[in-house]
Design an enzyme around this catalytic site. Sequence first.
Site, short mmCIF file in Angstrom:
data_model
loop_
_atom_site.label_atom_id
_atom_site.label_comp_id
_atom_site.label_asym_id
_atom_site.label_seq_id
_atom_site.Cartn_x
_atom_site.Cartn_y
_atom_site.Cartn_z
N ASP A 102 0.83 -1.21 0.00
CA ASP A 102 0.00 0.00 0.00
C ASP A 102 0.87 1.26 0.00
O ASP A 102 1.99 1.26 0.51
CB ASP A 102 -0.92 -0.02 1.23
CG ASP A 102 -2.08 0.95 1.10
OD1 ASP A 102 -2.38 1.39 -0.03
OD2 ASP A 102 -2.69 1.27 2.13
N ASN B 248 -11.03 -2.29 -5.38
CA ASN B 248 -10.21 -1.41 -6.23
C ASN B 248 -10.84 -1.16 -7.61
O ASN B 248 -10.48 -0.22 -8.30
CB ASN B 248 -8.78 -1.94 -6.38
CG ASN B 248 -7.93 -1.84 -5.13
OD1 ASN B 248 -7.03 -2.65 -4.90
ND2 ASN B 248 -8.20 -0.84 -4.29
C1 IPE Z 1 -5.58 -2.64 -0.12
O1 IPE Z 1 -5.20 -1.32 -0.29
C2 IPE Z 1 -5.60 -3.34 -1.45
C3 IPE Z 1 -4.28 -3.56 -2.07
C4 IPE Z 1 -3.14 -3.27 -1.54
C5 IPE Z 1 -4.32 -4.18 -3.35
P1 IPE Z 1 -6.28 -0.14 -0.47
O2 IPE Z 1 -5.52 1.11 -0.62
O3 IPE Z 1 -7.23 -0.48 -1.54
O4 IPE Z 1 -7.05 -0.22 0.94
P2 IPE Z 1 -7.83 0.91 1.75
O5 IPE Z 1 -8.83 1.50 0.82
O6 IPE Z 1 -6.82 1.90 2.20
O7 IPE Z 1 -8.42 0.16 2.91
C1 IPE Z 2 -1.55 0.22 -3.31
O1 IPE Z 2 -1.34 1.58 -3.35
C2 IPE Z 2 -1.79 -0.37 -4.69
C3 IPE Z 2 -3.17 -0.76 -4.96
C4 IPE Z 2 -4.16 -0.73 -4.09
C5 IPE Z 2 -3.47 -1.23 -6.29
P1 IPE Z 2 -2.53 2.62 -3.40
O2 IPE Z 2 -2.86 2.89 -4.82
O3 IPE Z 2 -3.65 2.18 -2.55
O4 IPE Z 2 -1.83 3.91 -2.77
P2 IPE Z 2 -2.43 4.90 -1.69
O5 IPE Z 2 -2.86 4.07 -0.53
O6 IPE Z 2 -3.57 5.61 -2.34
O7 IPE Z 2 -1.30 5.80 -1.36
MG MG Z 3 -4.09 2.42 -0.58
#
Ligand code: IPE
Ligand code: IPE
Ligand code: MG
Length: 256
Positions: A29, A77
Amino acid sequence: MQTSEDKTEALKQRIDPERVPRHIAIIMDGNGRWAERQGEHRVVGHANGVRSVREALVACREIGVGYLTLYAFSTENWKRPKAEVDALMDLLVRTVVGELEELNANGVRLHTIGDTASLPEGCRNTLMEAIAATAKNDRITITLALSYSARWELVHMARTIAQEAKAGTLDPEGITDATVAARLSTVGLPDPELLIRTSGEQRVSNFLLWQIAYTELWFTPVLWPDFRKAHLYEAVLDYQNRERRFGSISEQVTPG
Ligand code: IPE
Ligand code: IPE
Ligand code: MG
């Protein structure tokens, strides 16, 4: 002067080879925030996260972890802007194609969990080819959780069990932990001993709910594109300092 490679190596040397987790799961993340901090589009963060995947995989291989499971794209997502979703799918295809030779050279078996039927066709085909091409590798299994969520998986499991019971092939009285585990997308994978989440968020976000019942959790503020081998070794060292009691008391789990 001590270089960062020296520091990484020193951390690795401190790991007890007898107590390395068999399975590490990672919620990768912070890609979006990493990019935004440098005034870039979120997609730049995803692209820079590929190096971190490589680092985590090599680190696991070097210390003898058998299974690495990465949360790459959740069911939720799909709600993101289409341009970001498209860019992620495109990056997935390019990464799998680009890394295939390296995976084979290092005995890495590629595996996926999740609702892969919902992925774009080209993406699904690339994944299927890479899975087939690496199927005989047995040094480490890398599992990508794609269009995955634990609730999706648990609902699917409940439906399967209900259908089997209705058809008379499964006795409801005979349902055990093993019956459930065998109907999850993680069938064949041991439960992770260690779950890492980057970016400072301290939540599970619908990842592996059944499988992490007794998993040790490790959170770091490091954003995924900055994640390096040293961070994985730090997590393993922290894990090795914990006492896993599984409901028993200390004296029962540490004889003598
Ligand atoms: C969790 O991260 C999903 C992945 C790392 C693929 P998100 O960024 O989607 O989770 P939330 O929304 O912060 O809980
Ligand atoms: C994790 O990084 C990757 C996926 C969930 C695909 P994020 O895209 O959630 O990055 P933040 O949490 O918005 O910084
Ligand atoms: Mg995230």
